[in-house]
Design a protein around this motif. Structure first.
Motif, PDB file in Angstrom:
ATOM      1  N   THR A   1       0.874  -1.235  -0.166  1.00  0.00           N
ATOM      2  CA  THR A   1      -0.007  -0.052   0.010  1.00  0.00           C
ATOM      3  C   THR A   1       0.957   1.195  -0.005  1.00  0.00           C
ATOM      4  O   THR A   1       0.832   2.235  -0.707  1.00  0.00           O
ATOM      5  CB  THR A   1      -1.041  -0.031   1.088  1.00  0.00           C
TER       6      THR A   1
ATOM      7  N   SER B   1      -4.157   4.056  -4.782  1.00  0.00           N
ATOM      8  CA  SER B   1      -4.269   3.181  -3.699  1.00  0.00           C
ATOM      9  C   SER B   1      -4.303   1.692  -4.205  1.00  0.00           C
ATOM     10  O   SER B   1      -4.713   1.402  -5.055  1.00  0.00           O
ATOM     11  CB  SER B   1      -5.681   3.206  -3.255  1.00  0.00           C
TER      12      SER B   1
ATOM     13  N   THR C   1      -5.700  -0.818  -3.149  1.00  0.00           N
ATOM     14  CA  THR C   1      -7.112  -1.366  -3.059  1.00  0.00           C
ATOM     15  C   THR C   1      -7.533  -1.197  -4.389  1.00  0.00           C
ATOM     16  O   THR C   1      -8.293  -2.036  -5.361  1.00  0.00           O
ATOM     17  CB  THR C   1      -8.014  -0.798  -2.218  1.00  0.00           C
TER      18      THR C   1
ATOM     19  N   LEU D   1     -11.620  -6.400  -3.149  1.00  0.00           N
ATOM     20  CA  LEU D   1     -11.804  -5.621  -2.091  1.00  0.00           C
ATOM     21  C   LEU D   1     -11.736  -6.007  -0.910  1.00  0.00           C
ATOM     22  O   LEU D   1     -11.149  -5.404   0.373  1.00  0.00           O
ATOM     23  CB  LEU D   1     -13.359  -4.818  -2.260  1.00  0.00           C
TER      24      LEU D   1
ATOM     25  N   SER E   1      -8.029  -7.011   0.020  1.00  0.00           N
ATOM     26  CA  SER E   1      -6.741  -5.945  -0.062  1.00  0.00           C
ATOM     27  C   SER E   1      -7.376  -4.658   0.944  1.00  0.00           C
ATOM     28  O   SER E   1      -6.548  -3.849   1.282  1.00  0.00           O
ATOM     29  CB  SER E   1      -6.730  -5.178  -1.558  1.00  0.00           C
ATOM     30  N   ALA E   2      -8.501  -4.547   1.231  1.00  0.00           N
ATOM     31  CA  ALA E   2      -8.900  -3.473   1.995  1.00  0.00           C
ATOM     32  C   ALA E   2     -10.055  -3.923   3.111  1.00  0.00           C
ATOM     33  O   ALA E   2     -11.169  -3.431   3.072  1.00  0.00           O
ATOM     34  CB  ALA E   2      -9.558  -2.450   1.170  1.00  0.00           C
TER      35      ALA E   2
ATOM     36  N   THR F   1      -9.598   8.119  -2.651  1.00  0.00           N
ATOM     37  CA  THR F   1      -9.604   6.655  -2.789  1.00  0.00           C
ATOM     38  C   THR F   1     -11.102   6.298  -2.519  1.00  0.00           C
ATOM     39  O   THR F   1     -11.680   5.203  -3.482  1.00  0.00           O
ATOM     40  CB  THR F   1      -8.875   5.836  -1.979  1.00  0.00           C
TER      41      THR F   1
ATOM     42  N   ILE G   1     -13.295   3.839  -5.534  1.00  0.00           N
ATOM     43  CA  ILE G   1     -13.536   2.334  -4.715  1.00  0.00           C
ATOM     44  C   ILE G   1     -15.365   2.575  -5.079  1.00  0.00           C
ATOM     45  O   ILE G   1     -16.159   1.546  -5.735  1.00  0.00           O
ATOM     46  CB  ILE G   1     -13.715   2.277  -3.556  1.00  0.00           C
TER      47      ILE G   1
END
Length: 299
Positions: A3, A13, A15, A65, A68-69, A268, A272
């Motif tokens: 990251t 990002s 993500t 998603l 990673s986040a 970010t 998303i």
């Protein structure tokens, strides 16, 4: 570490990179797996041949998603559940595995069945309580119906792979759920025509999109007509083919530009959100195309 590298040197990002990267990879895999079906199909059946692709790509995006986040996903997990972090990662890995299976058309009977069961569990645990708490909130109903259509997308694919009596029942359940979704969403489009088309949530269509009212009302009309035909099992394949094709066109020409604009935003969260709206609507279209593919031409 990853990251920090992406954020520091590329200003992107990790993500966002993971979500877009997973979607692109699965898109390529699914397109390769469907190349023979696309070549053999004629007319709009070429779009129907992309049903697995339209389901698999969003699952890959959502899985990336989760993995990673997890901080974006963890608040959704009910507080009473033990090992909340474990379940967040588990769902992400399950989504990635299901997307690969559906894209390659390998063991879809299991991946579709299990994915559908998982989504219906989410509806029961997350969405139904929201509807009961705020029965007049149209967005709570929209989300519950949307997640149900995601669930039956998996069941329709599984039913088409299983065939036989059990497979037919899975497809029938999917047909009824999709018909209900189409009718509900169609009415919502007439009541709120400036909302983003397809799955009518809070966001409005950007003012720079031409013909917003026409798009809203036309989408509502197509949804209602297709919903009635699908519910009555009259020309189901034709109705699902035309509706699914229209939803894919909306994804390309409405949500595509919105996605590009979102990715250009420095936030970010906005990036998303744009990816999620694109993937959500594509998966809704994929569920409808899967129904068209699973329905005999003689219906």
């Amino acid at each position: 570490m990853h990251t920090n590298i992406f954020d520091t040197f590329f200003g992107i990002s990790s993500t966002v990179v993971a979500m877009c990267g997973a979607g692109i990879v699965i898109f390529a895999v699914a397109l390769w797996a469907a190349k023979t079906d696309i070549a053999r199909a004629a007319g709009l059946d070429k779009v129907v041949a992309l049903s697995n692709l339209c389901v698999a790509v969003p699952l890959a995006v959502f899985g990336a998603l989760h993995v990673s986040a997890v901080k974006f996903v963890l608040p959704i997990v009910p507080s009473y559940m033990p090992w909340r972090l474990f379940w967040a990662y588990f769902v992400g890995i399950a989504l990635l595995a299901a997307s690969l299976s559906i894209a390659t058309k390998i063991q879809v009977r299991w991946s579709g069945l299990l994915f559908g069961a998982m989504m219906f569990l989410f509806v029961a645990v997350l969405d139904i309580p929201g509807v009961l708490a705020s029965p007049r909130d149209r967005f709570a109903w929209t989300l519950a119906i949307r997640e149900s259509t995601f669930a039956v997308a998996g069941w329709i694919l599984a039913g088409d792979a299983i065939r036989g009596k059990f497979g037919g029942k899975l497809v029938t359940v999917g047909r009824v759920v999709i018909a209900i979704a189409c009718l509900f969403y169609g009415v919502e489009h007439f009541l709120h025509p400036l909302g983003r088309p397809g799955v009518p949530l809070e966001k409005l269509m950007p003012v720079w999109i031409p013909g917003r009212l026409l798009i809203g009302y036309l989408t509502g009309a197509i949804l209602v007509v297709a919903g009635v035909l699908i519910l009555l099992a009259r020309r189901t394949r034709m109705a699902a083919t035309y509706l699914g094709t229209w939803i894919v066109l909306l994804v390309l020409f409405i949500y595509g530009p919105i996605l590009i604009a979102s990715l250009c935003d420095p936030s970010t969260g906005i990036k998303i959100e744009g990816i999620n709206y694109f993937a959500d609507t594509l998966l809704f279209g994929g569920a409808i195309l899967a129904l068209a593919s699973a329905t005999p031409r003689t219906d």
